[in-house]
Design a protein around this motif. Structure first.
Motif, short mmCIF file in Angstrom:
data_model
loop_
_atom_site.label_atom_id
_atom_site.label_comp_id
_atom_site.label_asym_id
_atom_site.label_seq_id
_atom_site.Cartn_x
_atom_site.Cartn_y
_atom_site.Cartn_z
N SER A 335 0.86 -1.18 0.00
CA SER A 335 0.00 0.00 0.00
C SER A 335 0.89 1.22 0.00
CB SER A 335 -0.87 0.03 1.25
OG SER A 335 -2.13 -0.48 0.97
N HIS A 336 0.35 2.34 -0.46
CA HIS A 336 1.20 3.52 -0.65
C HIS A 336 0.40 4.79 -0.36
CE1 HIS A 336 3.42 6.18 -3.85
NE2 HIS A 336 3.68 6.56 -2.63
N ILE A 423 2.90 -4.55 3.59
CA ILE A 423 3.84 -3.45 3.78
C ILE A 423 3.17 -2.15 3.37
CG2 ILE A 423 4.87 -4.10 1.55
CD1 ILE A 423 6.90 -2.25 4.13
N LEU A 424 3.14 -1.22 4.29
CA LEU A 424 2.55 0.08 4.01
C LEU A 424 3.68 1.09 3.82
CD1 LEU A 424 0.14 2.13 3.97
CD2 LEU A 424 0.44 2.34 6.43
N ILE A 425 3.72 1.70 2.65
CA ILE A 425 4.72 2.73 2.41
C ILE A 425 4.02 4.07 2.59
CG2 ILE A 425 6.30 3.72 0.72
CD1 ILE A 425 6.57 0.94 -0.48
N ALA A 426 4.34 4.73 3.67
CA ALA A 426 3.60 5.95 4.03
C ALA A 426 4.53 7.16 3.92
CB ALA A 426 3.05 5.84 5.44
N VAL A 427 4.22 8.03 2.97
CA VAL A 427 5.02 9.24 2.80
C VAL A 427 4.28 10.40 3.45
CG1 VAL A 427 6.27 10.69 1.17
CG2 VAL A 427 5.80 8.31 0.60
N GLN A 428 4.84 10.99 4.44
CA GLN A 428 4.23 12.12 5.14
C GLN A 428 2.74 11.88 5.42
OE1 GLN A 428 6.12 14.54 6.09
NE2 GLN A 428 7.07 15.62 4.41
N PHE B 243 -9.57 12.02 -15.98
CA PHE B 243 -9.50 13.06 -14.96
C PHE B 243 -8.08 13.24 -14.44
CE2 PHE B 243 -14.14 12.11 -13.91
CZ PHE B 243 -14.59 13.28 -14.49
N ASN B 244 -7.41 12.14 -14.18
CA ASN B 244 -6.07 12.25 -13.57
C ASN B 244 -5.24 11.02 -13.92
OD1 ASN B 244 -3.82 12.42 -11.99
ND2 ASN B 244 -4.89 13.03 -10.14
N GLN B 245 -4.42 11.20 -14.92
CA GLN B 245 -3.61 10.09 -15.42
C GLN B 245 -2.64 9.58 -14.35
OE1 GLN B 245 -2.46 11.21 -19.39
NE2 GLN B 245 -0.95 9.57 -19.39
N ASN B 246 -2.06 10.50 -13.61
CA ASN B 246 -1.08 10.09 -12.59
C ASN B 246 -1.72 9.23 -11.52
OD1 ASN B 246 1.29 11.38 -13.55
ND2 ASN B 246 0.40 13.33 -12.93
N ALA B 247 -2.89 9.69 -11.06
CA ALA B 247 -3.56 8.94 -10.00
C ALA B 247 -3.99 7.57 -10.52
CB ALA B 247 -4.75 9.71 -9.47
N SER B 248 -4.38 7.48 -11.79
CA SER B 248 -4.80 6.20 -12.35
C SER B 248 -3.62 5.24 -12.39
CB SER B 248 -5.32 6.39 -13.77
OG SER B 248 -6.28 7.39 -13.79
N LYS B 249 -2.49 5.76 -12.79
CA LYS B 249 -1.29 4.92 -12.83
C LYS B 249 -0.97 4.44 -11.42
CE LYS B 249 3.51 4.99 -14.26
NZ LYS B 249 4.62 5.78 -14.74
N TYR B 250 -1.05 5.36 -10.48
CA TYR B 250 -0.79 5.04 -9.07
C TYR B 250 -1.73 3.94 -8.58
CZ TYR B 250 -1.95 5.79 -4.12
OH TYR B 250 -2.27 5.61 -2.80
N ALA B 251 -2.99 3.98 -9.05
CA ALA B 251 -3.98 3.00 -8.61
C ALA B 251 -3.81 1.66 -9.30
CB ALA B 251 -5.38 3.53 -8.84
N GLY B 252 -2.85 1.57 -10.21
CA GLY B 252 -2.60 0.31 -10.87
C GLY B 252 -3.37 0.12 -12.16
N ILE B 253 -3.99 1.20 -12.65
CA ILE B 253 -4.69 1.12 -13.93
C ILE B 253 -3.64 1.31 -15.02
CG2 ILE B 253 -6.40 2.26 -15.39
CD1 ILE B 253 -7.75 3.20 -12.74
N ASN B 254 -3.73 0.49 -16.07
CA ASN B 254 -2.79 0.64 -17.18
C ASN B 254 -3.22 1.84 -18.01
OD1 ASN B 254 -1.27 0.44 -19.47
ND2 ASN B 254 -1.36 -1.79 -19.53
N GLU B 255 -2.63 3.00 -17.72
CA GLU B 255 -3.18 4.23 -18.27
C GLU B 255 -2.91 4.35 -19.77
OE1 GLU B 255 -0.27 4.14 -17.03
OE2 GLU B 255 0.97 5.84 -17.62
#
Ligand SMILES: Nc1ncnc2c1ncn2[C@@H]1O[C@H](COP(=O)(O)OP(=O)(O)OP(=O)(O)O)[C@@H](O)[C@H]1O
Ligand SMILES: [Mg+2]
Lengths: 510, 382
Positions: A335-336, A423-428, B243-255
C-alpha cells in the motif's frame, strides 16, 4: 482599537454544510494572527471569503473601519490582501518571474517590460531573504522555493495583509524556521499576517493572537502568550489530546520488504538513489529520514513501481517484485500513501466513495462481471468515513475536490490502511492533519505494527520520526548513510547525519 | 421558491436547462443573422427553421431521424472521448473510413447470405473507424503526441484515402457518386416505413422517408455507452484516466492501454455512424468523393457539447441539430442564398454549443437573483 481588517458575523454555506457559521475575526495592524481548527473546521473557507473567492451569505468585511465588498481576488488585491493557498496556484511551465508578474504585468505599447519587473523582484527577494532564481521554471524547483514565489507574488503586489494557508505543511524543518523568520520580519515592517497551521508550537513561536474554529463555529480568540499549547488544542478539539505516543513492545519477525542494491536514474539522468539496501520486517516501523530532495521520492516511486529502476532487487515476503506492474505489487500486499495527494492520491473530480475504492474497485466485493456494485461501494465508503472521521458536506457523494485538505488526506490514509497491506509505504502520512487526526493515524500505524504488518515511513517531521519508528535510516544524496535507534539517538545526532556531516562505516545496511 | 431552489441543486435538471437556454440563445442569434441578410423575409424564414422537419410532414420527420442517426454516433464518439479526457477532432476521418468500408462490402461482398450482409458491413465500418483512431491513440499513449493534432491530420488522410478508394473500387462515374449497395446490405426498415411517409395523391402510393433501423441501432448504442461509462469498472477506469492520469497509474490502472482503448472506441463509434448513414439503399445518401471533410464528423462536436457529453443528452441534441439543419434547407423556398443558409444554421448550432458556458453561469445567476429577492422580502417583512 483600530483593526486593519474585520470580518464580522460571516456565514458561508456549501451544499450540506455550513462551513462558516457567524464568525467574527479582527486583525490588528502588524500582528501575526493564527487561525486554528480541526480539518474541515472552515479555516480555508473563511480566508477564501476574505480573498474574494467565495461570497458569504451573511456578514460584512471592513477594512480600516470602512465596509468593503470583495467580489473577486482582484478586488482583494486592490485592497492590499494577498493569499498563499494551501495548494499553490502557480503555472508550472512558466518561470518564477513570469509567475510573479502574472496578472499585473507592466507593459509598454502592449509589449511586456520584464526588466522593471525583474529589478523589483530581485530587490524584494534580497530585502526579505527570499532567495529564488527568477529564470527557473516552477516545475524544476522545490516546494519550499515555490512557496517563496507565492510570497514574492504578494509582496510584488504591495499587499499589506498576507494570508498564509497552511504554509508549513509542505516545508522541511529548516525551511519552516526560515519562513517563521520571514513572517516576523514582515510583521515588524507593519504588514498584518493571517496564518493557518495545525502545528501548535509554530503558533506559540510567531503568533500574537489565535482564533479557534470548531465545526464552522467560532470558539474564541486568545492571546497566545497567555495560553498553553494544551489549552489551545483543547479549545480546538473539545477534548484533551494525548501527545505522548504509547508503543507496545513488538519483536520484529520475518522480513517483509527487502531492498537490495537499488539504484534509480543513471543512464540519462542524475542518479537519485544509489545502491540502497535495507529490510523491513514484520511488526516493524522503519523510517527513512532525510532532508527533502535527497532521493526519498525517487526511492518510493521505485518501490511502488511508478518509476523504473536502473539496478537492484525488491522483494515482498521473499517474492521478487522488481519487474511486476503496480497492480500486481498491490496484490502482493503493498500500500502507498503518496507524497502528493492531488497528483497521485486522488481523482479530484471523482466522489469520495469513488476515491475510496480506487485501489480495490476491481475486486469481487465491488464488481460483478465488470459491473460496479454501487450499493457495496457506498456501504464500504460510509464505513471508512465513520472509522476515520472523514468530514465533508455531502458524505460519500462529496466530490473530492470540494473537501478540505486535511480530509482529503484522511481519505487517502483510510483507503491505504484499510486494504490491510503487508507493507505500508507511508510518505508524510499526517501532512496537513489536525492534532486529533494525527493522534488517530499514529495509533493506526502502531496497530498495523502490532498486527505484525510492516510499515516504511518517510517523514520530514522529526517528532513523528522519533516517536513512532523502531529504526531510523538516514538518507543523504541518495545513499543510506546511517542507521539509528530512536530510543538512544538524539535529535542533534539525527540532524548531523541528515546534513551529511556523519556516516556509518558499514558495508551493508540491514 | 424553495422548490425552484431544490431543483437548481439537482445536476440533471441544471444540465438540461442550460442546454435549452443555449438553444434559445442560438436561435435568437440565428434570427439576428436572418434579419441582417434578408429583413423582409426574416420572420417567415425563422418560422421555417423552427418548423424544421415538420415542414414536410411524415417524411420530413423520418428524414430528421435519418440524418440524426450518424450525428448521434459522431456525437457519442466526441462525447465518449471527452469523458475520458481526450479531444477527438477526428470523427470526420473515422466516419468516412467507416463509410467506405461499409459501402465497399455492401457493393462487393454479395456472397454473404442476405440477413448477414448488412451486419458484416456495419461491423467492418466499426472496425475500420476504430483502426483509424488507433493511430492517434498509440501516438498519444506512447509518444505523447497531442491527439488534436494527430486526429486532424488523420481527417485529411482519411478523406483523400476514402475518395481514392471509392473512385477506384465502388464508383458510379455517371452519377459521380458511390454505387448503390446490394439490396441485402441495405439496413432493414424495422417498421419505420409504416410511420414516416407522405402519401402521393389518393392512389395509395407513398413517398417514403429514408429512415431505417439504423436509428434504433444508434439509440441502443447510446444506451450501451451510457452503461459502459457509468456502471462498469471499465468506464470507471477510462474516466479516472481522463480526470487524472497520474492517479490512475498510481492506482494500478494501465493508463496507456486506457488511452488507446478510449480512442479506438471513439473511432469505432464514428465509423459505425458512417456505415449507418450510407447503407440506406438507392434513395439514401451516397459518398460523393469530393475533397470536403465529412460534416457529420465535425457536427459531432456541437452535438456532444450541447448534450454535455452525456450519451442520453447526445440523442436529443443530435435530433435537434438534424431538425434545425433540415429546416434550414427548406429556407431555399424563400429568397435565401444557400451560403447564407449554411451560415445561419452553423450559427444556431455553434452558438447552442456554448451550453457548457451557460451551465456554469446560469445556476449562479439564478441563485444570486433569488437571494437578492429573498433579502428584499426579509427587509420588507421587518
Ligand atoms: N468549494 C466547496 N464546495 C463544497 N464544499 C466545500 C467547498 N470548500 C469547502 N467545503 C466544505 O466546507 C468545509 C470546510 O472546509 P475548509 O476547506 O474551509 O476546511 P479547513 O478548516 O481549511 O480544513 P483543513 O485543515 O482540512 O484544510 C468542509 O467540510 C468542506 O467539505
Ligand atoms: Mg484548509
Amino acid at each position: 482599537m483600530d483593526y486593519v481588517i474585520e470580518m464580522l458575523n460571516i456565514t458561508k454555506e456549501f451544499p450540506g454544510i455550513i462551513a462558516n457559521d457567524n464568525i467574527t475575526l479582527q486583525l490588528k495592524k502588524g500582528e501575526i494572527h493564527a487561525l486554528l481548527g480541526e480539518n474541515g473546521a472552515g479555516k480555508s473557507t473563511l480566508m477564501s471569503v476574505l480573498f474574494g473567492l467565495y461570497q458569504p451569505e451573511k456578514g460584512t468585511i471592513k477594512k480600516e473601519g470602512k465596509e468593503v465588498k470583495i467580489n473577486d481576488p482582484n478586488a482583494a488585491n486592490a485592497l492590499g490582501i494577498g493569499m498563499v493557498h494551501q495548494h499553490f496556484k502557480l503555472v508550472h511551465n512558466f518561470t518564477v518571474l513570469q509567475n510573479i508578474i502574472l496578472g499585473v504585468e507592466t507593459t509598454h505599447n502592449g509589449l511586456l517590460r520584464m526588466d522593471d519587473a525583474r529589478t523589483k523582484v530581485v530587490s524584494l527577494s534580497k530585502r526579505y531573504g527570499l532567495s529564488v532564481d527568477p529564470d527557473a521554471l516552477i516545475q524544476d524547483i522545490t516546494v519550499g522555493m515555490q512557496q517563496r514565489v507565492e510570497i514574492l507574488k504578494m509582496l510584488y503586489r504591495d499587499n499589506e495583509i498576507l494570508i498564509f494557508d497552511e504554509p508549513t505543511a509542505v516545508l522541511t524543518p529548516q525551511e519552516i524556521d526560515e519562513l517563521m523568520k520571514i513572517m516576523k520580519d514582515l510583521a515588524a515592517e507593519g504588514k498584518s499576517i493571517l496564518f493557518i497551521t495545525h502545528k501548535l508550537n509554530e503558533i506559540k513561536e510567531v503568533a500574537d493572537r489565535c482564533t479557534v474554529l470548531r465545526k464552522g463555529k467560532l470558539v474564541g480568540t486568545v492571546d497566545v502568550a497567555d495560553t498553553s499549547i494544551e489549552q489551545m488544542s483543547e479549545m480546538m478539539v473539545g477534548r484533551k489530546i494525548d501527545f505522548a505516543v504509547e508503543k507496545a513492545d513488538v519483536e520484529p519477525g520475518e522480513p517483509v520488504l527487502e531492498v537490495r542494491g537499488l539504484t534509480v536514474g543513471g543512464k540519462h539522468t542524475k542518479k537519485s538513489v544509489k545502491d540502497v539496501s535495507f529490510t523491513v520486517r514484520k511488526g516493524e516501523i522503519v523510517c527513512i529520514a532525510g532532508i527533502d530532495g535527497n532521493g526519498q521520492s525517487e526511492l518510493v516511486y521505485a518501490l511502488t513501481g511508478l518509476q523504473p529502476i536502473e539496478k537492484g532487487q525488491i522483494l515482498i515476503n521473499g517474492k521478487d517484485i522488481t519487474h511486476l506492474s503496480i497492480r500486481k505489487r498491490n496484490a502482493e500486499g503493498m500500500s502507498h500513501i503518496p507524497e502528493d495527494r492531488h497528483k497521485h492520491g486522488l481523482v479530484l473530480d471523482y466522489s469520495l466513495e469513488e476515491n475510496l475504492v480506487l485501489k480495490c474497485y476491481y475486486t469481487p466485493i465491488f464488481q460483478k462481471n465488470g459491473f460496479l456494485k454501487f450499493q457495496k461501494i457506498n456501504e464500504y465508503a460510509n464505513c471508512l468515513i465513520a472509522k476515520y472521521d472523514i468530514r465533508s458536506g455531502q458524505g460519500a457523494k462529496t466530490i473530492a475536490r470540494s473537501m478540505s485538505g486535511g480530509n482529503q488526506q484522511k481519505a487517502i490514509v483510510a483507503r491505504e490502511i484499510d486494504l490491510g497491506p503487508e507493507i505500508l509505504i507511508a510518505v508524510q502520512p499526517t501532512r496537513g492533519l489536525d492534532v486529533g487526526a494525527i493522534e488517530y493515524i499514529h495509533k493506526q500505524l502502531l496497530s498495523q505494527r502490532e498486527e505484525g504488518k510492516a510499515v516504511l515511513l518517510i517523514s520530514l517531521e522529526l517528532d513523528e520520526v522519533m516517536d513512532i519508528s523502531d529504526r531510523i535510516l538516514v538518507i543523504y544524496e541518495g545513499e543510506i548513510v546511517g542507521e539509528l535507534d530512536p530510543k538512544t539517538a538524539t535529535l542533534q545526532e539525527l540532524g548531523l547525519y541528515m546534513a551529511g556531516g556523519k556516516r556509518d562505516e558499514r558495508s551493508e545496511a540491514i | 421558491m424553495i422548490l425552484l431552489k431544490k431543483l437548481l441543486n439537482i445536476r440533471g435538471f441544471n444540465n438540461a436547462t442550460s442546454s435549452i437556454v443555449a438553444i434559445f440563445a442560438g436561435l435568437l442569434f440565428g434570427f439576428i443573422i436572418l434579419l441582417i441578410s434578408n429583413p423582409s423575409q426574416a420572420v417567415d424564414g425563422f418560422i421555417i427553421i423552427l418548423k424544421g422537419g415538420f415542414s414536410t410532414g411524415g417524411k420530413g420527420m423520418g428524414q430528421v431521424m435519418y440524418f440524426a442517426t450518424p450525428l448521434i454516433l459522431t456525437g457519442l464518439s466526441v462525447g465518449f472521448a471527452f469523458k475520458t479526457g481526450l479531444f477527438n477532432i477526428g470523427a470526420s476521418g473515422q466516419f468516412i473510413m467507416g463509410a467506405f468500408a461499409a459501402v465497399y462490402i455492401g457493393v462487393k461482398w454479395t456472397f454473404i447470405p442476405a440477413p448477414f450482409h448488412w451486419m458484416v458491413a456495419l461491423l467492418a465500418a466499426t472496425i475500420v473507424g476504430g483502426l483509424w483512431a488507433l493511430i492517434p491513440g498509440l501516438l498519444k499513449a506512447y509518444l505523447n503526441v497531442h491527439e488534436v493534432i494527430s486526429t486532424i491530420m488523420m481527417n485529411y488522410i482519411g478523406m483523400y484515402l476514402a475518395n481514392f478508394l471509392v473512385k477506384s473500387t465502388v464508383y458510379d462515374s455517371k452519377k459521380a457518386l458511390s454505387m448503390n449497395v446490394a439490396e441485402s446490405a441495405v439496413l432493414p426498415k424495422g417498421g419505420l416505413d409504416k410511420i414516416f411517409y407522405n402519401p402521393i395523391g389518393s392512389s395509395g402510393a407513398v413517398d417514403l422517408s429514408t429512415v431505417n433501423s439504423g436509428f434504433y441501432i444508434a439509440l441502443v448504442v447510446a444506451v450501451i455507452m451510457f452503461i459502459v461509462l457509468n456502471k462498469t469498472t471499465f468506464g470507471y477506469e477510462l474516466k479516472a484516466c481522463g480526470f487524472n492520469q497520474n492517479a490512475s497509474k498510481y492506482a494500478g490502472i494501465n493508463e496507456k492501454r486506457s488511452i488507446v482503448l478510449s480512442m479506438v472506441i471513439a473511432g469505432a463509434l464514428a465509423g459505425l455512424g458512417g456505415g449507418l448513414l450510407y447503407l440506406s439503399g438507392a434513395s439514401g445518401r451516397h459518398i460523393k468523393a469530393v475533397d470536403v471533410l465529412a460534416a457529420e464528423g465535425f457536427n459531432g462536436i456541437p452535438v456532444a457539447l450541447l448534450g454535455l457529453s452525456n450519451p442520453i443528452g447526445i440523442i436529443f441534441s443530435a435530433i435537434f441539430i438534424s431538425y434545425i439543419t433540415l429546416g434550414g434547407n427548406y429556407l431555399q423556398t424563400l429568397n435565401f442564398v444557400p451560403e447564407i443558409i449554411d451560415v445561419i444554421i452553423a450559427c444556431v448550432i455553434y452558438f447552442s454549443a456554448f451550453a457548457l458556458l451557460f451551465r456554469n453561469i446560469l445556476p449562479r445567476l439564478l441563485k444570486w437573483r433569488m437571494d437578492a429577492a429573498e433579502i428584499k422580502n426579509e427587509r420588507g417583512n421587518e
